[in-house]
Design a protein around this motif. Structure first.
Motif, PDB file in Angstrom:
ATOM      1  N   GLY A  57       0.154   3.206   0.982  1.00  7.03           N
ATOM      2  CA  GLY A  57       1.629   3.833   1.456  1.00  7.03           C
ATOM      3  C   GLY A  57       2.092   4.994   0.271  1.00  7.03           C
ATOM      4  O   GLY A  57       1.801   4.531  -0.998  1.00  7.03           O
ATOM      5  N   GLU A  58       2.743   5.907   0.835  1.00  4.16           N
ATOM      6  CA  GLU A  58       3.073   6.923  -0.161  1.00  4.16           C
ATOM      7  C   GLU A  58       4.612   6.549  -0.701  1.00  4.16           C
ATOM      8  O   GLU A  58       4.923   7.287  -1.812  1.00  4.16           O
ATOM      9  CB  GLU A  58       2.909   8.288   0.531  1.00  4.16           C
ATOM     10  N   GLY A  59       5.133   5.580  -0.499  1.00  2.00           N
ATOM     11  CA  GLY A  59       6.234   5.210  -1.009  1.00  2.00           C
ATOM     12  C   GLY A  59       6.398   4.830  -2.449  1.00  2.00           C
ATOM     13  O   GLY A  59       5.471   4.537  -2.981  1.00  2.00           O
ATOM     14  N   THR A  60       7.522   4.734  -3.155  1.00  2.00           N
ATOM     15  CA  THR A  60       7.472   4.217  -4.630  1.00  2.00           C
ATOM     16  C   THR A  60       7.431   2.754  -4.742  1.00  2.00           C
ATOM     17  O   THR A  60       7.407   2.129  -5.652  1.00  2.00           O
ATOM     18  CB  THR A  60       8.542   4.971  -5.176  1.00  2.00           C
ATOM     19  N   GLY A  61       7.990   2.117  -3.639  1.00  2.00           N
ATOM     20  CA  GLY A  61       7.927   0.699  -3.597  1.00  2.00           C
ATOM     21  C   GLY A  61       6.767  -0.096  -4.099  1.00  2.00           C
ATOM     22  O   GLY A  61       5.547   0.324  -3.915  1.00  2.00           O
ATOM     23  N   GLU A  62       7.065  -1.184  -4.822  1.00  2.00           N
ATOM     24  CA  GLU A  62       5.912  -2.019  -5.380  1.00  2.00           C
ATOM     25  C   GLU A  62       5.350  -2.563  -4.385  1.00  2.00           C
ATOM     26  O   GLU A  62       5.806  -3.107  -3.443  1.00  2.00           O
ATOM     27  CB  GLU A  62       6.094  -2.618  -6.462  1.00  2.00           C
ATOM     28  N   ARG A  63       3.797  -2.813  -4.451  1.00  2.00           N
ATOM     29  CA  ARG A  63       3.178  -3.856  -3.533  1.00  2.00           C
ATOM     30  C   ARG A  63       2.445  -4.894  -4.417  1.00  2.00           C
ATOM     31  O   ARG A  63       1.847  -4.787  -5.062  1.00  2.00           O
ATOM     32  CB  ARG A  63       1.681  -3.014  -2.933  1.00  2.00           C
ATOM     33  N   ILE A  64       3.237  -5.982  -4.051  1.00  2.00           N
ATOM     34  CA  ILE A  64       2.806  -7.310  -4.798  1.00  2.00           C
ATOM     35  C   ILE A  64       2.101  -8.315  -4.027  1.00  2.00           C
ATOM     36  O   ILE A  64       2.381  -8.636  -3.115  1.00  2.00           O
ATOM     37  CB  ILE A  64       4.087  -7.686  -5.639  1.00  2.00           C
ATOM     38  N   LEU A  65       1.134  -8.835  -4.656  1.00  2.00           N
ATOM     39  CA  LEU A  65       0.247  -9.997  -3.818  1.00  2.00           C
ATOM     40  C   LEU A  65       0.164 -11.315  -4.911  1.00  2.00           C
ATOM     41  O   LEU A  65      -0.534 -10.560  -6.054  1.00  2.00           O
ATOM     42  CB  LEU A  65      -1.011  -9.406  -3.450  1.00  2.00           C
ATOM     43  N   GLY A  87       7.965   2.802   1.545  1.00  2.00           N
ATOM     44  CA  GLY A  87       9.612   3.097   1.428  1.00  2.00           C
ATOM     45  C   GLY A  87       9.667   2.780  -0.268  1.00  2.00           C
ATOM     46  O   GLY A  87       8.518   3.117  -0.840  1.00  2.00           O
ATOM     47  N   ASN A  88      10.784   2.524  -0.631  1.00  2.00           N
ATOM     48  CA  ASN A  88      10.974   2.579  -2.129  1.00  2.00           C
ATOM     49  C   ASN A  88      11.502   1.220  -2.633  1.00  2.00           C
ATOM     50  O   ASN A  88      11.843   0.955  -3.796  1.00  2.00           O
ATOM     51  CB  ASN A  88      12.318   3.437  -2.731  1.00  2.00           C
ATOM     52  N   GLN A  89      11.403   0.041  -1.741  1.00  2.00           N
ATOM     53  CA  GLN A  89      11.578  -1.175  -1.827  1.00  2.00           C
ATOM     54  C   GLN A  89      10.206  -1.954  -2.032  1.00  2.00           C
ATOM     55  O   GLN A  89       9.266  -1.586  -1.345  1.00  2.00           O
ATOM     56  CB  GLN A  89      12.611  -1.834  -1.067  1.00  2.00           C
TER      57      GLN A  89
END
Lengths: 236, 305
Positions: free
Chosen positions: B133-141, B103-105
């Motif tokens: 993931g193809e979404g523009t949402g950031e993936r933060i760890l 997603g984008n979130q």
């Protein structure tokens, strides 16, 4: 067979003046063991790098088995059948002896096969297969692995730049045996850059390079006595 | 569990099937599976999200897997996991987090792990981070690890973050008692516009305590990495930190050591090397028949292996 035609190499020095490293080198290299010798700075290593494609000559042509390889990249020349054992082996963090030997062979080698190559260069194989080619290996060990990579490649034209450097704990006799085995498996030519009398002694042909020009070229019986006594006759 | 979740599990924990031994799988903030053994108990916390992992003294050759997967876009998850490792135990703990964000979130998982390593216990802790993931949402760890090593205890921590995590701020803090050791091996690769920060702080309190932190990283494209290592030698101890980074394209890497010796017999060393791939390494591999791109890939893969 490798043919050099009118190879020249010149670079501008720090003052901007053109400095000639190699002058009009023409020769056909087809013998089993060819040794290029000569004083430091005579252009020997540059010539080796020009053959391997690392340095681009400023003039002249290079042919491998009649194919013009002058414009070939390093990669293309390697694929065409030229191997080059560096004078100063390169270290790699993370890549193991096994990795490099497999890359040299162009296929994944079995541990047994890598051990065979390492044994040939006098390394106790099992201790080395999974070692990284990093600072934990001595210069002599790296040098022998460098030579083992040339064995794994087994191409028709191999260049060894001062293979004897740093192998003092190993014997010259063993190094010469490696050259003989390489020739047996490839039936190609081995071009060795060396100052060592014992290596000069096995040469089928000795080429003396001085200040970028060939000053003597022929069988060791013809060239060596004059070269070693310091009265090298000019050719041509 | 669906196919995406299964694939994430494979990436972060090499899990094809239900793992052997004890495990707890957390999916989108919920418990998706748990098994305890005679020696390893897992208890859900009642005051905050998270679990307590209690390993009995003397437990040998057992493992605990506690992977986390996030597949909902916009999901933010903070979890507190405490590990109590009994004296003389010898165990493997595998954690990790995989995010699939289509997603984008932004999706975020912050794991706060605290280890209490008992006397003469040995722990190998492996943590792998992965995003896709193809979404523009950031993936933060943003993982935090706090380690208390008791006398003669040993904790080895391996962390790997190779792909797809937009931003990470990793904190590792520890204190080590007499004769104890902490060993950290970190591998990071960032690309695109990613950001990764590693902050390491350890107090070597007891005689003979030791710490070793080795970070190997590759920064490509426009990514930014920061490595900060703080070691305080408060006794006759040894500390070694090392940051070794390959920088490519327009990436930036900073290494900041901070060593403090508060005791005359504290021996502390920091090494840092940041640079691009050496030209001679590329040339050597090209003389073996590799193209420049193939040579670069071999060098990077080997470096992070």
């Amino acid at each position: 067979m490798l043919r050099l035609e009118h190879i020249g190499y010149a670079v501008p020095d720090e003052k901007g003046e053109v400095k000639t490293i190699l002058k009009d080198i023409t020769m056909t290299l087809d013998e089993r063991f060819i040794v290029i010798t000569g004083p430091n700075g005579s252009g020997k290593s540059t010539l080796a790098k020009i053959i391997a494609g690392i340095v681009k000559p400023t003039s002249g042509k290079i042919y491998l088995d009649d194919t013009d390889i002058t414009d070939y990249s390093i990669t293309d020349r390697a694929k065409a059948g030229i191997s080059f054992a560096f004078q100063q082996p390169v270290r790699f963090k993370g890549l193991t002896v096994m990795d490099l030997m497999s890359l040299a062979a162009g296929k994944k080698l079995s541990t047994g096969k890598v051990c065979d190559y390492l044994s040939e260069v006098g390394l106790c194989a099992r201790d080395y297969v999974n070692r990284e080619l990093n600072g934990s290996l001595s210069g002599g060990e790296l040098k022998r692995i460098e030579i083992a990579m040339t064995l794994a490649r087994g191409t028709k034209f191999s260049i060894m730049d001062e293979p004897e450097a740093g192998i003092d704990l190993w014997s010259f006799q063993s190094l010469i045996r490696v050259f003989e085995n390489l020739y047996r498996s490839t039936s190609g030519s081995i071009l060795i850059i060396s100052h060592q009398e014992r290596i000069l002694d096995i040469a089928d042909r000795v080429i003396v390079l001085e200040s970028g020009s060939v000053t003597a070229d022929g069988s060791k019986d013809k060239v060596l006595p004059a070269f070693l006594s310091g009265t090298c006759p000019k050719i041509g | 569990m669906d196919e995406i979740q299964k694939r994430l599990l494979l990436e972060i924990a090499d899990l094809h099937e239900i793992p052997e031994g004890a495990y707890n799988i957390r999916s989108n903030g919920e418990k998706a599976g748990r098994r305890t053994t005679e020696n390893i108990d897992i208890v859900t916390k009642t005051d905050k999200p998270g679990i307590d992992i209690i390993i009995k003294p003397g437990t040998k050759h057992e493992s605990v897997h506690i992977p986390v997967v996030l597949t909902k876009t916009g999901f933010e998850d903070t979890v507190y996991n405490d590990f109590y490792i009994g004296d003389d135990a010898d165990v493997l703990i595998v954690a990790g987090c995989g995010i699939h964000n289509c997603g984008n979130q932004k999706s975020e998982h912050d794991g706060i792990h605290t280890f209490y390593v008992g006397k003469n216990a040995r722990v190998r802790y492996v943590e792998k981070h992965y995003g896709e993931g193809e979404g523009t949402g950031e993936r933060i760890l943003n993982p935090t690890t706090i380690v208390h090593v008791d006398e003669g205890g040993y904790l080895e921590m391996e962390t790997v973050q190779i792909k797809g995590v937009s931003s990470t701020d990793r904190r590792t803090e520890g204190d080590v008692a007499k004769g104890g050791s902490i060993v950290v091996k970190e591998k990071i690769m960032t690309h695109g516009d990613q950001y990764a920060k590693t902050y390491f702080n350890v107090d070597l309190n007891g005689e003979g305590a030791s710490a070793s932190v080795v970070s190997r990283s590759v920064a490509r494209d426009r990514s930014v990495q920061e490595f900060v290592s703080v070691v305080n030698g408060n006794s006759a101890c040894t500390g070694h930190t090392e940051c070794d980074a390959i920088i490519m394209d327009e990436a930036r890497v900073t290494a900041k050591p901070e060593l403090t010796a508060n005791h005359v017999d504290a021996a502390l060393i920091h090494e840092a090397a940041i640079g691009k791939i050496a030209g001679e390494q590329l040339v050597k591999l090209m003389t073996l028949g590799l193209t420049e791109e193939e040579a670069e890939a071999q060098i990077v893969n080997g470096f992070l292996k």
